[in-house]
Design an enzyme around this catalytic site. Structure first.
Site, PDB file in Angstrom:
ATOM      1  N   ASP A  90       6.970  -5.451   0.780  1.00 52.11           N
ATOM      2  CA  ASP A  90       5.900  -5.320   1.777  1.00 52.11           C
ATOM      3  C   ASP A  90       6.249  -6.221   2.967  1.00 52.11           C
ATOM      4  O   ASP A  90       7.150  -7.059   2.889  1.00 52.11           O
ATOM      5  CB  ASP A  90       4.574  -5.763   1.120  1.00 52.11           C
ATOM      6  CG  ASP A  90       3.366  -5.550   2.011  1.00 52.11           C
ATOM      7  OD1 ASP A  90       3.421  -4.681   2.904  1.00 52.11           O
ATOM      8  OD2 ASP A  90       2.357  -6.259   1.806  1.00 52.11           O
ATOM      9  N   GLU A 124       8.569  -5.258   8.096  1.00 47.91           N
ATOM     10  CA  GLU A 124       8.859  -4.670   9.422  1.00 47.91           C
ATOM     11  C   GLU A 124       9.712  -5.608  10.277  1.00 47.91           C
ATOM     12  O   GLU A 124      10.477  -5.087  11.074  1.00 47.91           O
ATOM     13  CB  GLU A 124       7.533  -4.331  10.118  1.00 47.91           C
ATOM     14  CG  GLU A 124       6.794  -3.174   9.475  1.00 47.91           C
ATOM     15  CD  GLU A 124       6.187  -3.525   8.096  1.00 47.91           C
ATOM     16  OE1 GLU A 124       5.969  -4.734   7.856  1.00 47.91           O
ATOM     17  OE2 GLU A 124       5.987  -2.624   7.276  1.00 47.91           O
ATOM     18  N   ASP A 137      -1.196   0.881   4.970  1.00 47.43           N
ATOM     19  CA  ASP A 137      -2.625   0.583   4.873  1.00 47.43           C
ATOM     20  C   ASP A 137      -3.500   1.696   5.452  1.00 47.43           C
ATOM     21  O   ASP A 137      -4.052   1.573   6.542  1.00 47.43           O
ATOM     22  CB  ASP A 137      -2.921  -0.750   5.556  1.00 47.43           C
ATOM     23  CG  ASP A 137      -2.178  -1.890   4.883  1.00 47.43           C
ATOM     24  OD1 ASP A 137      -1.724  -1.706   3.734  1.00 47.43           O
ATOM     25  OD2 ASP A 137      -2.048  -2.954   5.507  1.00 47.43           O
TER      26      ASP A 137
HETATM   27  O1  MIG Z   1      -1.369  -8.495   5.097  1.00 48.12           O
HETATM   28  O2  MIG Z   1      -0.125  -7.959  -0.026  1.00 48.12           O
HETATM   29  O3  MIG Z   1       0.305  -2.803   2.919  1.00 48.12           O
HETATM   30  O4  MIG Z   1      -0.500  -2.795   0.263  1.00 48.12           O
HETATM   31  O5  MIG Z   1      -1.969  -5.009  -0.641  1.00 48.12           O
HETATM   32  C1  MIG Z   1      -1.563  -7.529   4.102  1.00 48.12           C
HETATM   33  C2  MIG Z   1      -1.378  -7.612   0.489  1.00 48.12           C
HETATM   34  C3  MIG Z   1      -0.377  -7.546   3.183  1.00 48.12           C
HETATM   35  C4  MIG Z   1      -0.174  -5.130   3.074  1.00 48.12           C
HETATM   36  C5  MIG Z   1       0.185  -3.987   2.176  1.00 48.12           C
HETATM   37  C6  MIG Z   1      -0.847  -3.849   1.107  1.00 48.12           C
HETATM   38  C7  MIG Z   1      -0.951  -5.141   0.325  1.00 48.12           C
HETATM   39  C8  MIG Z   1      -1.292  -6.292   1.262  1.00 48.12           C
HETATM   40  N1  MIG Z   1      -0.285  -6.390   2.329  1.00 48.12           N
END
Ligand code: MIG
Length: 793
Positions: free
Chosen positions: A391, A394, A472
């Site tokens: 996650d 980017e 999200d």
């Molecule tokens: O700032 O890890 O898209 O699936 O639950 C949010 C917490 C960070 C974004 C991900 C989401 C995840 C969440 N993350």
């Protein structure tokens, strides 16, 4: 166009090469090369000092040089393969691509052609009336991407409004469809790029990148399967994932303790809700330090993973790229001392705020960083973790100044040769490089097992390393609907293993939305329910008994479909075809299919028409040419028309191509409960003569032996005549043998008992085969050998 734009001018010299041609138009140079009969590479180098594109989107495939002809005709250069003819005007330089019959596939805009403006590189291409555009990776909006401008720049953004662009993935590849013919265009450029797909209706596609050379590949097609096969030959194909990853995944941001996770798992089994995987979001870590476990809340991860494994669950843990700046944290120090972090131009590592507080970002462009990162997964795998979820790659920085919330464009990455590449060039690759580091690390650490990796960000080629979830989304009916075109276009962009958060990530799902989303989710290649901390829980039982029962049915269907689905994954692995396909994939000449985005195919034989509106208990479905059998009722529909079909809350409208034999498995609670031991071939003959062919692919579902061909491939064939049906099951090819003695053939929706049934030439008394209560004929074939089953009325 801006007066600073310089279109490519007159060619001052021309040099033929073995499979192409080089034109000099100082200071620029243009190179055209035929890589395969239907694959042409074009490279514009505006200035001699510009480096080649970073190579990470491409696979290592070598293309054997195709036969080409090269000639000059009336001042034009002609470069041709058996499939494509490239006509090159030399003053000014303009390209036209034609197919073998002389039809224009694609061509430069005569006025603007290709060129540059300061650091940016451009191509202007003619947009023909009637063309539709697909692909472009993970985008909001409609299936047809024409009429808007799209940007490729990996970005964390929420909510996903209809106009939100870009999102997390950057895949600069699109397909153009017109009257049944398809071609592809891949921009191999990792800088921020823009795809203006005729947004002002002027009849031009304007594609440009904010740096680097202009390198593109024209994929001549002319069919969807051909374009995808070539595109994934170029950018790589998905390895076969472990079979367990095709099961249902339950996740939630907010499982705070190991007891809570164990409780969730136990509830699945108690309530007999099929599930294979539980995901652990950021809370399992110690202060959000990657590769650590929280000492109080997750004191014994080994015991947790072992306990869950006994119950048939795998654990997937999230891993974010930022490494907490903390001198007492050994992993952080290692990276610092070895100089593995992205640096500011001053030479200091860049610091950003993410979940752990201040972090540094690994420079995944370097092989040594990728090794270090990959090896660090030992801390998770040694405890029993089965898969990894990437996650924030980017990458995201919360306190960055610009709205893109990422590293500064001038931040410094280094190649293995020590050359500096700025973040503006590496940004779009960051998720893919992290995926490469992780995937290769998992393969090193567990050389006998197939890795499972899920990622949010990626670039062209990400399918080589990871499945993709679409970030999200929200618990909105609009997002239930939008998931279809979004996933279809991701699939057409080479990424087959895809899914959104079932139920929606932010906002509160309603019970009805949850039911409809679980029903649709059963058909997503990647099937995971996930939700955000501050919104209501989404485990199937949290909405009361009715939702729970319907969710159970949806999950049971998912698990029954596994044999069918698994063969589709094999197609994605061997051919690069999407698993979830737009109607137009299988009905390329049908203009209605070309704009249908509220239904889709899974493989060639299942047409799924989910309910996308609250309160709807019927819906209008467009069925392409052919005959379609309602999976639930056996009602036959003639295609090439819209049909109103019933859609009670209990079921999702689902149609089978008439003639198909659908391989199904038993209802199971998780994939470990049964391998391929029970296999049902369910027949859907329809009402009129037809011929159908398919394949069943099986292997051990876990190891890498399939790479050596340890698998079983079996041809299936169904011939339907007016008073007779013939099923031919080929002998298994390949050394793998599933653990079973028989294959059950089922013919449901029997109007009347058949007159005669013959198996391998011998008559079988039909009375013993008919289940009158269920209106079903059942015949067992032995697993070994080839078989012919004839059913006559
Ligand atoms: O700032 O890890 O898209 O699936 O639950 C949010 C917490 C960070 C974004 C991900 C989401 C995840 C969440 N993350």
């Amino acid at each position: 166009m801006d007066p600073a734009y310089r279109a490519l001018g007159r060619a001052q010299s021309v040099r033929w090469t073995s499979t192409g041609v080089v034109l000099e138009a100082p200071p620029a140079r243009l190179e055209i090369r035929c890589l395969a009969p239907d694959l042409i590479r074009v490279e514009l180098i505006p200035r001699p000092d510009l480096p080649e594109p970073l190579p990470f989107s491409r696979s290592e495939t070598e293309f054997p040089p195709p036969a080409v002809t090269q000639e000059e005709q009336d001042g034009r250069l002609i470069l041709a393969t058996e499939a494509v003819r490239v006509e090159i005007e030399t003053d000014p330089i303009r390209l036209t691509f034609r197919d073998g019959e002389g039809r224009v596939i694609d061509r430069d805009d005569p006025e603007l052609g290709m060129g540059w403006r300061y650091e940016t590189v451009h191509t202007f291409r003619q947009a023909q009336p009637g063309e539709r555009v697909y692909g472009l990776g993970e985008k909001t909006g409609h299936l047809d991407k024409r009429g808007r401008r799209w940007t490729m720049w990996a970005r964390d953004v929420l909510p996903h409004l209809p106009t939100t662009d870009p999102l997390y993935q950057a895949i600069p590849f699109y397909l153009v469809w017109k009257e049944g013919r398809v071609h592809g265009f891949f921009l191999e450029n990792t800088f921020r790029s823009h795809f203006d797909m005729d947004s002002d209706g002027s009849g031009r596609y304007h594609i440009w990148a904010e740096g680097g050379r202009l390198v593109y590949y024209l994929l001549a097609g002319p069919t969807f399967p051909q374009v995808l096969e070539r595109y994934t030959q170029l950018t790589g194909r998905m390895p076969l994932p472990p079979r367990w990853s095709l099961g249902y995944h339950q996740s939630r941001w907010g499982y705070l303790t190991q007891q809570e996770v164990a409780e969730v798992a136990r509830t699945f089994r108690e309530r007999r809700l099929p599930c294979d995987v539980i995901h652990l979001d950021i809370d399992y870590m110690d202060g959000f330090r990657v590769f650590t476990w929280h000492p109080d809340r997750f004191p014994d991860p080994e015991a947790l993973c072992a306990r869950l494994k006994e119950q048939g669950f795998r654990v997937v843990t999230i891993v974010d790229p930022g490494v907490k700046k903390d001198p007492s944290y050994a992993f952080f120090q290692e990276g610092l001392e070895a100089g593995l972090y992205v640096e500011a131009p001053s030479g200091e590592p860049v610091t950003g705020q993410v979940w752990p507080g201040e972090v540094h970002f690994p420079d995944f462009l370097q092989e040594r960083t990728r090794r270090w990162w990959g090896d660090a997964h030992r801390a998770l795998l040694d405890r029993g973790v089965a898969g990894i979820w990437n996650d924030m790659n980017e990458p995201v920085i919360f306190d960055a100044r610009d709205e893109d919330r990422t590293l500064p464009e001038t931040a410094v990455h280094r190649t293995d040769q020590g050359e500096v590449r700025q973040h503006r060039e590496v940004h779009n690759l960051y998720g893919l490089l992290m995926g490469k580091a992780t995937y290769e690390g998992l393969r090193r650490l567990r050389p006998e097992e197939r890795p499972f990796l899920l990622t949010r960000s990626g670039f062209a080629g990400i399918q080589r390393y990871a499945a993709v979830w679409t970030g999200d989304n929200s618990s909105w009916w609009e997002h239930l609907a939008m998931s279809i075109p979004m996933l279809l276009n991701l699939g057409l962009s080479g990424v087959a293993f895809v899914g959104p958060d079932i139920g929606g990530f932010s906002e509160d799902a309603t019970p009805e939305l949850m039911v409809r989303w679980m029903q649709l989710g059963a058909f997503y290649p990647f099937c995971r329910n996930h939700s955000a901390k501050t919104f209501r829980r989404q485990e199937p039982w949290t909405f009361g008994p009715e939702v729970e029962a319907l969710a159970r049915e949806a999950l049971e269907l998912r698990y029954q479909l596994l044999p069918y689905l698994y063969t589709r994954f094999w197609e994605a692995h061997t051919r690069g075809w999407p698993i979830m396909r737009p109607l137009v994939w299988h009905a390329p000449d049908d203009p209605v299919a070309a704009r249908t985005e509220d239904a889709f195919f899974v493989g060639a034989d299942l047409l799924v028409a989910p309910v996308l509106q609250p309160g709807a208990r019927e819906r209008l479905v467009y069925l392409p040419q052919g005959e379609w059998v309602d999976f639930w009722t056996g009602t036959c529909y003639e295609g090439g028309a819209h049909q109103v079909v019933e859609a009670p809350l209990e079921r999702i409208p689902l149609f089978v191509r008439a003639g198909a034999a659908l391989p199904l498995g038993p209802v199971i609670q998780h994939t470990g409960e049964a391998g391929w031991a029970r296999l049902i071939l369910r027949l859907f003959p329809g009402t009129r003569p037809s011929r159908w062919q398919g394949t069943l692919y099986e292997d051990d579902g876990a190891s890498l032996a399939y790479e050596q061909g340890v698998s079983s491939r079996r041809s299936l064939q169904v011939t339907v005549e007016t008073d007779r049906l013939l099923l031919e099951v080929g002998e298994p090819q390949g050394p793998y043998r599933p653990d079973r003695e028989v294959i059950q053939v089922e013919l449901p929706f029997l109007a009347e008992p058949p007159r005669q049934v013959r198996l391998d030439g011998r008559a079988v008394p039909t009375a013993t085969l008919v289940d009158r209560e269920r209106n079903l004929l059942r015949v067992a074939l032995s697993q070994e050998g080839a078989h012919r089953l004839e059913i006559a009325w």
